[in-house]
Scaffold this active site. Structure first.
Site, PDB file in Angstrom:
ATOM      1  N   GLY A 239       0.758  -1.249   0.000  1.00 26.48           N
ATOM      2  CA  GLY A 239       0.000   0.000   0.000  1.00 26.48           C
ATOM      3  C   GLY A 239       0.782   1.288   0.000  1.00 26.48           C
ATOM      4  CD  GLU A 273       0.525  -9.288   1.542  1.00 20.32           C
ATOM      5  OE1 GLU A 273      -0.359  -8.621   0.962  1.00 20.32           O
ATOM      6  OE2 GLU A 273       0.268 -10.312   2.185  1.00 20.32           O
ATOM      7  N   PRO A 274       4.767  -5.161  -0.534  1.00 16.56           N
ATOM      8  CG  PRO A 274       7.027  -4.574  -0.737  1.00 16.56           C
ATOM      9  CD  PRO A 274       6.098  -5.528  -0.018  1.00 16.56           C
ATOM     10  N   GLY A 275       4.000  -3.542  -3.612  1.00 22.51           N
ATOM     11  CA  GLY A 275       3.943  -3.721  -5.059  1.00 22.51           C
ATOM     12  C   GLY A 275       4.377  -2.441  -5.738  1.00 22.51           C
ATOM     13  NE  ARG A 312      -2.482   2.739 -11.618  1.00 20.65           N
ATOM     14  CZ  ARG A 312      -2.421   3.947 -11.133  1.00 20.65           C
ATOM     15  NH1 ARG A 312      -1.904   4.923 -11.857  1.00 20.65           N
ATOM     16  NH2 ARG A 312      -2.859   4.202  -9.931  1.00 20.65           N
ATOM     17  CE1 TYR A 316      -8.652   1.600 -10.058  1.00 21.07           C
ATOM     18  CE2 TYR A 316      -6.611   1.727 -11.298  1.00 21.07           C
ATOM     19  CZ  TYR A 316      -7.539   0.993 -10.598  1.00 21.07           C
ATOM     20  OH  TYR A 316      -7.349  -0.355 -10.435  1.00 21.07           O
ATOM     21  CB  CYS A 342     -14.155   2.283 -30.716  1.00 16.84           C
ATOM     22  SG  CYS A 342     -13.160   1.920 -32.152  1.00 16.84           S
ATOM     23  CD  GLU A 343     -14.962   1.681 -24.161  1.00 15.80           C
ATOM     24  OE1 GLU A 343     -15.366   2.373 -23.209  1.00 15.80           O
ATOM     25  OE2 GLU A 343     -14.886   0.459 -24.152  1.00 15.80           O
ATOM     26  CE1 TYR A 371      -1.646  -3.676  -8.637  1.00 11.73           C
ATOM     27  CE2 TYR A 371      -0.547  -1.640  -7.987  1.00 11.73           C
ATOM     28  CZ  TYR A 371      -1.016  -2.901  -7.680  1.00 11.73           C
ATOM     29  OH  TYR A 371      -0.844  -3.392  -6.414  1.00 11.73           O
TER      30      TYR A 371
END
Ligand code: LLP
Length: 430
Positions: A239, A273-275, A312, A316, A342-343, A371
Site C-alpha cells: 500500500g 507485501e509492497p507492489g 489506470r 481511476y 473506440c471509447e 498495474y
C-alpha cells in the site's frame, strides 16, 4: 530519482536512448530499468533491516517472470492472489516458503496447488474459506499455515476503488469478529494458526493509517495469545504510495521506523507485501504519436497505445506524466493524449500541457511499472505489447509482443460454423 533521464534533450533509460530501443522492438512497449528495480527493492527491504521481516513482492502489480526472478535472487518472496500467480512465481524460482496467499475468492483447486507447493501462509478471508482450506488440507494430508485477514476499519485516504480496509469493503473478516473465527480455525485438524494479516489499501501517502491498523492488530494478537494461540507472523499488506505527480509519500525508512516502534516487544516476524512502491517508478510505457487532431481549440494526440495497454487513467482517472522522448523545443500546447480504442474513456492524459507533437514522435508515459502491463487486455483485438528490461548499456525483451495469431489462440468454431461449411452454405444459397 530513477533511471529515466534526459541527456542533451534525449530521454535515456539507464545508458540507452529510449528511441534506440523503439527502433529495435517497435512501439508501444513497456520499459523497465533494472537499476531502479534493484534499488527500490533494496531500499524497501533494507529499511526493515532491524526488524525480523520478509518482503513479499505483490506480484499483481507486475508479474513478469524476469522481474519476479530478480527479486527472488535478492531474497524476496511474493504475495499471490491466484493459482496463476503461484504458477508464475514457482516458474521464476521463488522459494515457496516465502509465498503468502491472499484474496477473497480462493478456489479449492488453487488452495490445493498452494498446499502441495508448501507455501508459507494462507491469509483466509471468510469463515467458509477457512472450512474449505481445512477440508482441502485434510484431503491432501497436509497442514495449512493460516492467518486471518482482518478488516481493521481504518481509512487509508486513497482512491475509493483501491481502499480495502474499511468496514464496507469486501475484504477480510471484521476485526471484532476475528477471535471467534480464530477459535474455530484453531480447532480444525488441517490448520495451524500462525498469523494475523491485513491490507488497508493502495497508493497510501502517509504513515498514520498503517500505524492505526497495526495498533488494532496488536490488540487482537494479545487477545489471541491470551487464549493460547501462537501468533508468529504479522502481515501488514502493501500500500505504500509513490509520486505520480506531486504526491509526497513517506520514504520506506519513515514507514519502517513507525512500524518498528509499534512492533517492539511483540516477538513476531513482520511480512510486507509492497507492489507499487517497488515497480511503479521503475517502468514507463513508450508510445508513438500516430496523428495530431486539432479541433476547435482542442488538440488530440492520437498515440498507438490505449486503455487496453494502460488502464489506470480510464479506470481511476489517474495521472501519469507524459514526456517527449526527444525534447525539440516546440511550442507548449494543452492536449489530450488518446488511444485508438473506440471509447471516449480511452485516454492516457487529458488537458495536459506539453510540447507540440507531430506524427512519428515518441512519448513516454511515466510511472507505468505497476498495474500497467499486468492489467492490460486485448480489447479491440489489440495484441498485447512487449516488455523490455534495460540494464546498463544493454536491453532485453522480457516478453515478446503478441501477434494476431495470439489473439485467436484457443478459440474454436463449432462444426456448424466451420469456415469451409460457411463458404459452402453461402454457395448453396446463391
Ligand atoms: N497485498 C494485497 C492483499 C493487495 O490486495 C495489494 C494490492 C497489495 C498487497 C499491493 O499493494 P501496493 O503495494 O501495490 O499498493 N490497480 C490499482 C491498485 C490495486 C491494488 C490492489 N491490491 C491501481 O492501478 O492503482
Amino acid at each position: 530519482m530513477h533511471h529515466f533521464q534526459y541527456m542533451d534533450n534525449v530521454l535515456y533509460a539507464e545508458d540507452v536512448p529510449v528511441a534506440a530501443i523503439a527502433r529495435k522492438v517497435g512501439t508501444p512497449f513497456y520499459l523497465y530499468s533494472h537499476a531502479t528495480l534493484t534499488r527500490h527493492f533494496k531500499a524497501f527491504d533494507e529499511a526493515f533491516a532491524n526488524i525480523r521481516h520478509l518482503t513479499c513482492f505483490s506480484m499483481k502489480s507486475n508479474s513478469n517472470m524476469a522481474i519476479l526472478r530478480l527479486f527472488a535472487l535478492m531474497g524476496g518472496g511474493v504475495d499471490i492472489v491466484s493459482g496463476g500467480e503461484l504458477y508464475r512465481a514457482l516458474k521464476a524460482g521463488v522459494d515457496p516458503s516465502k509465498i503468502v496467499y491472499s484474496g477473497v475468492g480462493k478456489e479449492a483447486a488453487d488452495l490445493e496447488y498452494a498446499l502441495e507447493s508448501g507455501i508459507l501462509m494462507f491469509n483466509a478471508e471468510s469463515a467458509q474459506e477457512i472450512q474449505i482450506l481445512n477440508d482441502t488440507a485434510e484431503r491432501v494430508g497436509r497442514r495449512a499455515r493460516v492467518a486471518i485477514r482482518v478488516n481493521p476499519d481504518v481509512d487509508p485516504k486513497t482512491h475509493p476503488y483501491i481502499s480495502t480496509g474499511l468496514k464496507e469493503n469486501k475484504f477480510g473478516i471484521d476485526i471484532q469478529e476475528a477471535v471467534r473465527h480464530y477459535s474455530v480455525a484453531a480447532g480444525l485438524k488441517g490448520l495451524t494458526v500462525v498469523g494475523v494479516s491485513c491490507h488497508i489499501g493502495s497508493q497510501i501517502t502517509r504513515v498514520s493509517p498503517f500505524v492505526d491498523a497495526l495498533n488494532k492488530l496488536k490488540e487482537l494478537i494479545e487477545g489471541l495469545r491470551g487464549i493460547g494461540l501462537g501468533i508468529q507472523y504479522v502481515d501488514l499488506g502493501g500500500g505504500l504510495g509513490i509520486t505520480y505527480d506531486k504526491e509526497a509519500p513517506p520514504h520506506p525508512r519513515d514507514y519502517a521506523r513507525a512500524i518498528g516502534r509499534e512492533l517492539k516487544g511483540l516477538d513476531v516476524t513482520l511480512i510486507l507485501e509492497p507492489g507499487r512502491v517497488i515497480v511503479g517508478n521503475a517502468g514507463i510505457l513508450v508510445t508513438k504519436v500516430l496523428y495530431t487532431k486539432i479541433k476547435q481549440e482542442k488538440i488530440f494526440f492520437v498515440v498507438d497505445s490505449a486503455m487496453n495497454d494502460l488502464m489506470r487513467p480510464s479506470l481511476y482517472n489517474s495521472y501519469h506524466a507524459i514526456q517527449p522522448v526527444t525534447i525539440r523545443g516546440r511550442e507548449t500546447v494543452r492536449a489530450d493524449v488518446v488511444g485508438p480504442v473506440c471509447e471516449s474513456g480511452d485516454f492516457l492524459a487529458r488537458g495536459r500541457e506539453m510540447e507540440m507533437q507531430e506524427p512519428g514522435d515518441l512519448v513516454a508515459v511515466m510511472s507505468a511499472g505497476a498495474y500497467g502491463f499486468s492489467m492490460s487486455s486485448t480489447y479491440n483485438s489489440r495484441p498485447r505489447v512487449c516488455e523490455v528490461m534495460v540494464k546498463g548499456e544493454r536491453f532485453y525483451t522480457i516478453r515478446e509482443r503478441e501477434g494476431f495469431e495470439d489473439l485467436i489462440r484457443g478459440e474454436k468454431l463449432p462444426d456448424f460454423l466451420a469456415v469451409d461449411r460457411a463458404v459452402q452454405g453461402q454457395g448453396e444459397g446463391q
